[in-house]
Write an enzyme that holds these catalytic residues in place. Structure first.
Site, PDB file in Angstrom:
ATOM      1  N   TYR A  79       0.819  -1.225   0.000  1.00 37.58           N
ATOM      2  CA  TYR A  79       0.000   0.000   0.000  1.00 37.58           C
ATOM      3  C   TYR A  79       0.848   1.268   0.000  1.00 37.58           C
ATOM      4  O   TYR A  79       0.630   2.168   0.813  1.00 37.58           O
ATOM      5  CB  TYR A  79      -0.957   0.004   1.215  1.00 37.58           C
ATOM      6  CG  TYR A  79      -1.884  -1.180   1.275  1.00 37.58           C
ATOM      7  CD1 TYR A  79      -2.764  -1.452   0.224  1.00 37.58           C
ATOM      8  CD2 TYR A  79      -1.900  -2.037   2.377  1.00 37.58           C
ATOM      9  CE1 TYR A  79      -3.611  -2.540   0.275  1.00 37.58           C
ATOM     10  CE2 TYR A  79      -2.749  -3.122   2.433  1.00 37.58           C
ATOM     11  CZ  TYR A  79      -3.604  -3.368   1.378  1.00 37.58           C
ATOM     12  OH  TYR A  79      -4.444  -4.447   1.429  1.00 37.58           O
TER      13      TYR A  79
ATOM     14  N   ASP B 141      31.196   0.101  15.283  1.00 36.11           N
ATOM     15  CA  ASP B 141      31.449   1.545  15.250  1.00 36.11           C
ATOM     16  C   ASP B 141      31.665   2.076  16.662  1.00 36.11           C
ATOM     17  O   ASP B 141      32.514   2.940  16.901  1.00 36.11           O
ATOM     18  CB  ASP B 141      30.281   2.297  14.581  1.00 36.11           C
ATOM     19  CG  ASP B 141      30.402   2.351  13.059  1.00 36.11           C
ATOM     20  OD1 ASP B 141      30.919   1.380  12.470  1.00 36.11           O
ATOM     21  OD2 ASP B 141      29.983   3.361  12.452  1.00 36.11           O
TER      22      ASP B 141
ATOM     23  N   ASP C  86      21.701  -3.980  24.870  1.00 36.15           N
ATOM     24  CA  ASP C  86      21.626  -2.632  25.460  1.00 36.15           C
ATOM     25  C   ASP C  86      22.625  -2.491  26.613  1.00 36.15           C
ATOM     26  O   ASP C  86      23.386  -1.515  26.687  1.00 36.15           O
ATOM     27  CB  ASP C  86      20.183  -2.284  25.901  1.00 36.15           C
ATOM     28  CG  ASP C  86      19.457  -3.422  26.631  1.00 36.15           C
ATOM     29  OD1 ASP C  86      20.023  -4.528  26.737  1.00 36.15           O
ATOM     30  OD2 ASP C  86      18.318  -3.196  27.102  1.00 36.15           O
TER      31      ASP C  86
ATOM     32  N   LYS D 155      19.430 -10.292  22.500  1.00 35.56           N
ATOM     33  CA  LYS D 155      18.312  -9.434  22.916  1.00 35.56           C
ATOM     34  C   LYS D 155      17.105 -10.342  23.125  1.00 35.56           C
ATOM     35  O   LYS D 155      16.008 -10.073  22.623  1.00 35.56           O
ATOM     36  CB  LYS D 155      18.065  -8.340  21.860  1.00 35.56           C
ATOM     37  CG  LYS D 155      17.066  -7.267  22.267  1.00 35.56           C
ATOM     38  CD  LYS D 155      17.453  -6.464  23.507  1.00 35.56           C
ATOM     39  CE  LYS D 155      16.266  -5.660  24.022  1.00 35.56           C
ATOM     40  NZ  LYS D 155      16.538  -5.004  25.318  1.00 35.56           N
TER      41      LYS D 155
ATOM     42  N   ASP E  76      27.360  -4.997  13.711  1.00 34.26           N
ATOM     43  CA  ASP E  76      27.600  -3.759  12.945  1.00 34.26           C
ATOM     44  C   ASP E  76      27.642  -2.554  13.883  1.00 34.26           C
ATOM     45  O   ASP E  76      28.580  -1.761  13.860  1.00 34.26           O
ATOM     46  CB  ASP E  76      26.483  -3.594  11.908  1.00 34.26           C
ATOM     47  CG  ASP E  76      26.616  -2.283  11.154  1.00 34.26           C
ATOM     48  OD1 ASP E  76      27.726  -1.998  10.672  1.00 34.26           O
ATOM     49  OD2 ASP E  76      25.616  -1.541  11.066  1.00 34.26           O
TER      50      ASP E  76
END
Ligand code: NAD
Ligand code: IPM
Ligand code: MN
Length: 376
Positions: free
Chosen positions: A164, A267, A239, A206, A263
């Site tokens: 949609y 960083d 986290d 997680k 990933d």
């Protein structure tokens, strides 16, 4: 020359006596976009010097693929690009990505297909504090860890779609795909790596919020590591991991993580080491059925491209990992020792708080590798 014609940029003859080198490694080069075009030549210069010192040759075949190729031909590489790459011993990549072209075209037209077609399921990303490079984080002076990132499945999946479009009911679905085989092989690689280091594998998860794939990840990682002598497994929620990396960066040895978590943490860890500009990465096909690919962790950095200030350390270090993979550990160690010596002497690019440009920094590394100043 057409953009599709490979250009061999370095002769395989020994510079000193003109005799064809008996040991030559055949490397495909894709400098790509942005600062990739600046840091790749800098790294190649240093790798060639190391090769000459150790009596082997590097035959570089440069492929002019990337966003310019896309603008001209509507594709990041020619249709037979992957077949051509397959003929090489290794692939040396800069970065791809341009602000005027969707990343879905540039990355999924080059980087991701290479990783997948060549089953480069391990993305190995060592991060450690370098001499003379201050960390923005207190207590990170002895950080020395390796991220083993699952590189071909997980959250990076093509399964899904968009429905949609443009209507109020518009929706997008993206399915994460985790397989037992995929988790097992990356976890086994991490365990083997840890066995030769400090013996700790930290598995990032997680499984409190992602209720199907992540408990499966936990289960298969645990099964894979069970009974391995000298390897201890700990599990941490992503986290909490983000916080612990900042608060206790020396608490880790080998970190095994899914495609997306690995990933993001790369960083973060790179920044803790001083800059993502120093972080290297190896996309490995451990079985060596296909070429592996070596690239820095960073991207094309359009914000600094063309200014001559990009840090070439990540690319040089990725090149050293490539030499190691090609069976040239002594030359690899020389390259690392050379950029470390230059950093320790206080020559640094602006991302590390210095004033040296890419070329000045590379000149200094090249001198450490035996290049006479008069040569250039
Ligand atoms: P980026 O890594 O290119 O840059 C992030 C920040 O770090 C920028 O401020 C940049 O200037 C700085 N930086 C990165 N490398 C540096 C270096 N060597 N020296 C000094 N500073 C450096 O990430 P981004 O801006 O999110 O992405 C830019 C493009 O690159 C996007 O199209 C993205 O998709 C792509 N990308 C490609 C790869 C790859 O080809 N492997 C990896 C990451 C991002
Ligand atoms: C990396 C990059 C890529 C990734 C992007 C550009 C698709 O960020 O290699 O770290 O997420 O794998
Ligand atoms: Mn990344």
């Amino acid at each position: 020359m057409s953009a599709n014609t490979p250009r061999t940029v370095t002769a395989t003859t020994d510079r000193h006596n003109g005799i064809t080198n008996p040991r030559t490694h055949d490397v495909a080069v894709i400098a790509g976009d942005g600062i990739g075009r600046e840091v790749v030549p800098a790294a190649i210069r240093c790798l060639d010097l190391a090769a000459a010192r150790h009596g082997f040759g590097l035959a570089w075949t440069e492929y002019d693929w990337g966003s310019d190729h896309y603008r001209r031909h509507g594709a990041m590489m020619p249709p037979d690009g992957l077949d051509r790459l397959h003929a090489h011993d290794a692939i040396f990549l800069g970065a791809v990505g341009a602000p005027d072209i969707p990343d879905t075209e540039t990355l999924w037209g080059l980087l991701i297909p290479i990783r997948r077609r060549f089953s480069q399921y391990v993305n190995l990303r060592p991060v450690r504090t370098l001499p003379g490079v201050p960390s923005p984080v207190r207590g990170a002076d002895t950080m020395d860890l390796v991220i083993v990132r699952e590189n071909v499945e997980g959250e990076y999946s093509e399964v899904g779609g968009r429905i949609y479009r443009g209507e109020p009911a518009e929706a997008a679905i993206q399915e994460a795909v985790f397989t037992r085989a995929g988790i097992t092989r990356v976890a086994a690689f991490a365990a083997e790596l840890a066995a030769g280091r400090r013996g700790l594998v930290t598995s990032v998860t997680k499984s409190n919020g992602i209720v199907h794939t992540m408990p499966f990840w936990d289960e298969v990682v645990k099964q894979t590591l069970a009974g391995r002598p000298g390897v201890r497994l700990e599990k941490i929620l992503v986290d909490a991991m983000a916080a612990k990396l900042v608060l206790a960066p020396t608490a880790f040895d080998v970190i095994v993580a899914s495609n997306l978590f690995g990933d993001i943490l790369s960083d973060l860890a790179g920044a803790i080491a001083g800059s993502i500009g120093v972080a290297p990465s190896a996309n490995l096909n451990p079985e060596r059925d296909h070429p592996s690919m070596f690239e820095p962790v960073h991207g094309s950095a359009p914000d600094i491209a063309g200014q001559g200030v990009a840090n070439p350390v990540g690319q040089m270090w990725a090149g050293a990992m490539m030499l190691d993979h090609l069976g040239e550990p002594a030359a690899a160690a020389d390259v690392v020792a050379a950029f470390e010596a230059v950093l320790a002497a206080g020559v640094r690019t602006p991302d590390l708080g210095g004033t040296a440009g890419t070329e000045e920094f590379t000149d200094a590394v090249a001198r450490h590798l035996g290049e006479a100043p008069a040569q250039r």
